[in-house]
Write a protein that holds these residues in place. Structure first.
Motif, PDB file in Angstrom:
ATOM      1  N   UNK A   1       2.797  19.083   2.991  1.00 53.02           N
ATOM      2  CA  UNK A   1       1.923  18.175   2.250  1.00 53.02           C
ATOM      3  C   UNK A   1       1.590  18.730   0.869  1.00 53.02           C
ATOM      4  N   UNK A   2       1.657  17.864  -0.144  1.00 48.32           N
ATOM      5  CA  UNK A   2       1.372  18.287  -1.510  1.00 48.32           C
ATOM      6  C   UNK A   2       0.694  17.116  -2.221  1.00 48.32           C
ATOM      7  N   UNK A   3       0.400  17.288  -3.481  1.00 48.30           N
ATOM      8  CA  UNK A   3      -0.261  16.228  -4.229  1.00 48.30           C
ATOM      9  C   UNK A   3       0.648  15.001  -4.329  1.00 48.30           C
ATOM     10  N   UNK A   4       1.953  15.220  -4.440  1.00 47.30           N
ATOM     11  CA  UNK A   4       2.888  14.107  -4.572  1.00 47.30           C
ATOM     12  C   UNK A   4       3.102  13.391  -3.242  1.00 47.30           C
ATOM     13  N   UNK A   5       3.311  14.197  -2.209  1.00 47.21           N
ATOM     14  CA  UNK A   5       3.493  13.650  -0.862  1.00 47.21           C
ATOM     15  C   UNK A   5       2.346  14.153   0.007  1.00 47.21           C
ATOM     16  N   UNK A   6       1.327  13.319   0.140  1.00 43.60           N
ATOM     17  CA  UNK A   6       0.076  13.764   0.778  1.00 43.60           C
ATOM     18  C   UNK A   6       0.285  14.236   2.204  1.00 43.60           C
ATOM     19  N   UNK A   7       1.236  13.606   2.920  1.00 44.71           N
ATOM     20  CA  UNK A   7       1.479  14.025   4.307  1.00 44.71           C
ATOM     21  C   UNK A   7       2.849  14.697   4.436  1.00 44.71           C
ATOM     22  N   UNK A   8       3.419  15.105   3.315  1.00 48.67           N
ATOM     23  CA  UNK A   8       4.718  15.777   3.350  1.00 48.67           C
ATOM     24  C   UNK A   8       5.861  14.789   3.501  1.00 48.67           C
ATOM     25  N   UNK A   9       7.044  15.314   3.788  1.00 48.05           N
ATOM     26  CA  UNK A   9       8.218  14.455   3.983  1.00 48.05           C
ATOM     27  C   UNK A   9       8.894  14.847   5.283  1.00 48.05           C
ATOM     28  N   UNK A  10       9.739  13.916   5.820  1.00 46.30           N
ATOM     29  CA  UNK A  10      10.426  14.232   7.071  1.00 46.30           C
ATOM     30  C   UNK A  10      11.808  14.829   6.785  1.00 46.30           C
ATOM     31  N   UNK A  11      12.638  14.901   7.796  1.00 45.70           N
ATOM     32  CA  UNK A  11      13.891  15.645   7.634  1.00 45.70           C
ATOM     33  C   UNK A  11      14.883  14.945   6.701  1.00 45.70           C
TER      34      UNK A  11
ATOM     35  N   UNK B   1       0.799  -1.221   0.000  1.00 42.48           N
ATOM     36  CA  UNK B   1       0.000   0.000   0.000  1.00 42.48           C
ATOM     37  C   UNK B   1       0.834   1.274   0.000  1.00 42.48           C
ATOM     38  N   UNK B   2       2.113   1.180   0.400  1.00 44.35           N
ATOM     39  CA  UNK B   2       2.942   2.379   0.464  1.00 44.35           C
ATOM     40  C   UNK B   2       3.165   2.962  -0.924  1.00 44.35           C
ATOM     41  N   UNK B   3       2.874   4.265  -1.103  1.00 46.05           N
ATOM     42  CA  UNK B   3       3.132   4.858  -2.424  1.00 46.05           C
ATOM     43  C   UNK B   3       4.630   4.975  -2.723  1.00 46.05           C
ATOM     44  N   UNK B   4       5.444   5.172  -1.705  1.00 47.69           N
ATOM     45  CA  UNK B   4       6.897   5.254  -1.879  1.00 47.69           C
ATOM     46  C   UNK B   4       7.566   4.258  -0.948  1.00 47.69           C
ATOM     47  N   UNK B   5       8.833   4.012  -1.155  1.00 52.60           N
ATOM     48  CA  UNK B   5       9.595   3.200  -0.208  1.00 52.60           C
ATOM     49  C   UNK B   5       9.764   4.001   1.091  1.00 52.60           C
ATOM     50  N   UNK B   6       9.290   3.478   2.202  1.00 59.01           N
ATOM     51  CA  UNK B   6       9.354   4.259   3.445  1.00 59.01           C
ATOM     52  C   UNK B   6      10.787   4.526   3.937  1.00 59.01           C
ATOM     53  N   UNK B   7      11.775   3.814   3.388  1.00 64.56           N
ATOM     54  CA  UNK B   7      13.168   4.042   3.821  1.00 64.56           C
ATOM     55  C   UNK B   7      13.928   4.940   2.845  1.00 64.56           C
ATOM     56  N   UNK B   8      13.312   5.208   1.679  1.00 63.95           N
ATOM     57  CA  UNK B   8      14.030   5.946   0.637  1.00 63.95           C
ATOM     58  C   UNK B   8      14.178   7.426   1.016  1.00 63.95           C
ATOM     59  N   UNK B   9      15.422   7.869   1.069  1.00 62.85           N
ATOM     60  CA  UNK B   9      15.663   9.269   1.442  1.00 62.85           C
ATOM     61  C   UNK B   9      15.840  10.102   0.179  1.00 62.85           C
ATOM     62  N   UNK B  10      15.321  11.327   0.246  1.00 66.82           N
ATOM     63  CA  UNK B  10      15.457  12.255  -0.879  1.00 66.82           C
ATOM     64  C   UNK B  10      15.908  13.583  -0.308  1.00 66.82           C
ATOM     65  N   UNK B  11      17.246  13.793  -0.296  1.00 64.18           N
ATOM     66  CA  UNK B  11      17.789  14.955   0.389  1.00 64.18           C
ATOM     67  C   UNK B  11      17.419  16.275  -0.293  1.00 64.18           C
ATOM     68  N   UNK B  12      16.933  16.187  -1.563  1.00 69.01           N
ATOM     69  CA  UNK B  12      16.530  17.426  -2.234  1.00 69.01           C
ATOM     70  C   UNK B  12      15.143  17.871  -1.778  1.00 69.01           C
ATOM     71  N   UNK B  13      14.444  17.001  -1.079  1.00 72.38           N
ATOM     72  CA  UNK B  13      13.055  17.328  -0.720  1.00 72.38           C
ATOM     73  C   UNK B  13      12.822  17.006   0.764  1.00 72.38           C
ATOM     74  N   UNK B  14      13.567  17.656   1.641  1.00 72.32           N
ATOM     75  CA  UNK B  14      13.394  17.390   3.071  1.00 72.32           C
ATOM     76  C   UNK B  14      12.370  18.350   3.661  1.00 72.32           C
ATOM     77  N   UNK B  15      11.666  17.834   4.672  1.00 68.01           N
ATOM     78  CA  UNK B  15      10.685  18.627   5.419  1.00 68.01           C
ATOM     79  C   UNK B  15       9.711  19.364   4.514  1.00 68.01           C
TER      80      UNK B  15
END
Lengths: 284, 252
Positions: free
Chosen positions: A60-70, A43-57
């Motif tokens: 919430x947006x259409x791509x990341x419904x609940x936003x991203x963490x640090x 059910x996960x739309x993305x890999x929950x362990x995958x880090x994306x340092x260009x898009x921290x914190x």
């Protein structure tokens, strides 16, 4: 007389129907949570362990419904993945303490004398400690990890079920139908399996369902304090703990797992209440 | 006639909470022949139910011996006790409480049959016959105890007691929870069964008038002791003890 009797009967039917409807509703919600936790990886739309340092914190947006963490990890995926640890571990814990505690309680009531005294004093010892503090100590001694957190909570919570099963079984033993069953030549095993367990399972089931919420909170609490799931494993309690300094600036990162805990606990508590109402013989 | 039940010097002492002891049953001895109907009467607290429960081995006696069909069962356990229960059954005071609320009446009646090696189909058939014998229809087997009336439930309880074809049935106030008309029906049922099958009854009761027509012999108990024994007519028409006189006066 007959005219005044009719509305009473109708009122009883209405009450029964609402409690049954509520049972289906909350049962379906709880089942949904369990299904989500079971199929969390799919059910996960993305890999929950995958880090994306260009898009921290990110907010919430259409791509990341609940936003991203640090670390730029997708929060929705982490919350869904976290349900596996949180809900699954809780259900495992509650089923274990229910079965183990009830078994001990039935043995105590049936054997009586020394077995009863020894096991019940042992359970008194566990009850004498303040619950979560004792769990903290056990978890600290055993070291972190979800398994040890489950063990720590199981150690403090089985006596409740043992006492409940014991008192219910003792009350049953005096019932004439137990004596009738004994005179029918039923073995001890059959007496317990056929007459005791079906008759005590109602109150035990209600306690167990009501306990799911509490246990979920305590498991999340242990993780929050760093004694449960270890990062980077997604678990709601530890996710809140990791990100709590982001609360003033990027609140969604903390609030996402927070609300996940809140809603899950609420659903299981309401389910417990409904089950209790539904099984209450006075409501039938 | 064969002696189906012999009770010798039976005693039951309960410890009192504030110290001391209660002699619930004090040196009770009697015998019961096969096919005989014996009543034990007395006011509440006279120890009659305690006697019944000791004979049924539901509580252990403090002293004394119990023989069932010539075999001592005072200390019987496990297999021996199971065997004793094929010869001795009990009907309890409150019929609805004597059936498991989670099981159907049919389950309750067939339990002893299945425990003693009958197949489910056989047990079902016997259960239906027993229900018919006790004046109930076969569909009562699928009902739960709270779905039937007290009288119907007590008939089912009698059917259960008869399932294993015992030689002795202990009736512990079996009719006191029923209303008067149902009482009479249940008594005539018991009478009919006794004539057909030659079962011995130990009838525990506090109503001396009911015993008069029903039983062959009466034992009067008072404060744990047997104070009088004889045929109902002897006891009622010519009571020897002051206590028995009071008991009779209280009914008439």
């Amino acid at each position: 007389m007959s005219q005044s009797a009719a509305p009473t009967i109708r009122l009883q039917n209405v009450q029964k129907n609402t409690s049954q409807r509520k049972l289906y509703f909350f049962g379906a919600l709880a089942l949904l949570l369990v299904v989500v936790s079971f199929f969390s990886e799919q059910l996960c739309p993305y890999d929950p362990y995958m880090q994306d340092m260009s898009l921290t914190k990110a907010a919430p947006s259409a791509e990341h419904l609940l936003g991203t963490d640090r670390y730029g990890r997708d929060m929705l995926s982490r919350v869904i993945a976290g349900s596996k640890t949180s809900i699954f571990s809780t259900l495992l814990l509650v089923s274990f303490i229910t079965l183990f505690g009830s078994l001990i309680g039935i043995i105590c009531a049936w054997m009586g004398r020394k077995t009863d005294t020894v096991l019940m004093r042992l359970s008194d010892m566990f009850l004498a400690f303040p619950g979560l503090v004792f769990a903290l100590a056990v978890a600290a001694v055993l070291g972190g990890g979800v398994h040890n957190a489950i063990l720590a909570l199981a150690a403090i919570s089985w006596p409740k079920y043992a006492r409940l099963a014991r008192s219910q079984t003792l009350a049953l033993q005096a019932a004439p139908f137990m004596q009738a069953a004994k005179m029918a030549g039923s073995s001890t095993f059959k007496l317990i399996y056929k007459h005791v367990i079906p008759n005590i399972s109602g109150p035990i089931l209600v306690t167990a369902v009501l306990d799911i919420g509490t246990m979920m909170m305590e498991l999340a609490g242990l993780s929050f304090l760093g004694l449960g799931a270890k990062p980077p494993i997604p678990e709601w309690g530890s996710m809140m703990s990791d990100t709590r300094n982001l609360l003033p600036t990027q609140p969604w990162v903390t609030l996402a797992p927070g609300f996940a805990i809140f809603f899950s606990v609420m659903i299981f508590n309401l389910l417990g209440d409904t089950v209790r109402d539904y099984l209450d013989p006075k409501r039938r | 006639m064969d002696k189906i039940l012999q009770v010798r010097h039976l005693k039951k002492i309960f410890p009192r909470q504030e110290g001391g002891e209660i002699f619930a049953v004090d040196d009770v001895s009697f015998t019961l022949s096969a096919g005989e109907k014996l009543a034990i009467i007395g006011e509440s607290g006279s120890g009659k139910t305690t006697v019944a429960r000791m004979i049924a081995r539901l509580i252990p006696p403090t002293a004394g011996r119990i023989f069932l069909a010539g075999e001592e069962i005072t200390q019987a356990k496990g297999k021996q006790l199971q065997k004793a229960y094929t010869q001795m059954q009990m009907v309890f005071q409150n019929p609805v409480d004597s059936f498991d609320p989670r099981c159907t009446l049919g389950d309750g009646i067939s339990e002893s049959l299945i425990n003693h090696g009958r197949s489910r189909e056989q047990a079902k058939k016997i259960t239906e016959n027993l229900l018919a014998l006790c004046g109930l229809t076969a569909d009562f087997a699928d009902r739960y105890p709270h779905e039937v009336s007290g009288g119907q439930c007590q008939r089912a309880a009698i059917a259960r007691a008869l399932a294993i074809e015992p030689q002795l049935v202990i009736l512990d106030e079996a009719t006191s929870a029923l209303d008067v008309t149902v009482q009479a029906e249940v008594l005539s049922l018991l009478n009919r069964l006794q004539q057909d099958r030659g079962i011995a009854y130990l009838f525990i009761c506090h109503d001396i008038a009911m015993v008069q027509d029903f039983c062959d012999r009466v034992i009067v108990m008072h404060e744990g002791r047997i104070v009088e024994e004889g045929t109902p007519d002897e006891v009622i028409n010519n009571p020897q003890e002051e206590y028995t006189k009071n008991l009779i006066d209280s009914v008439l």
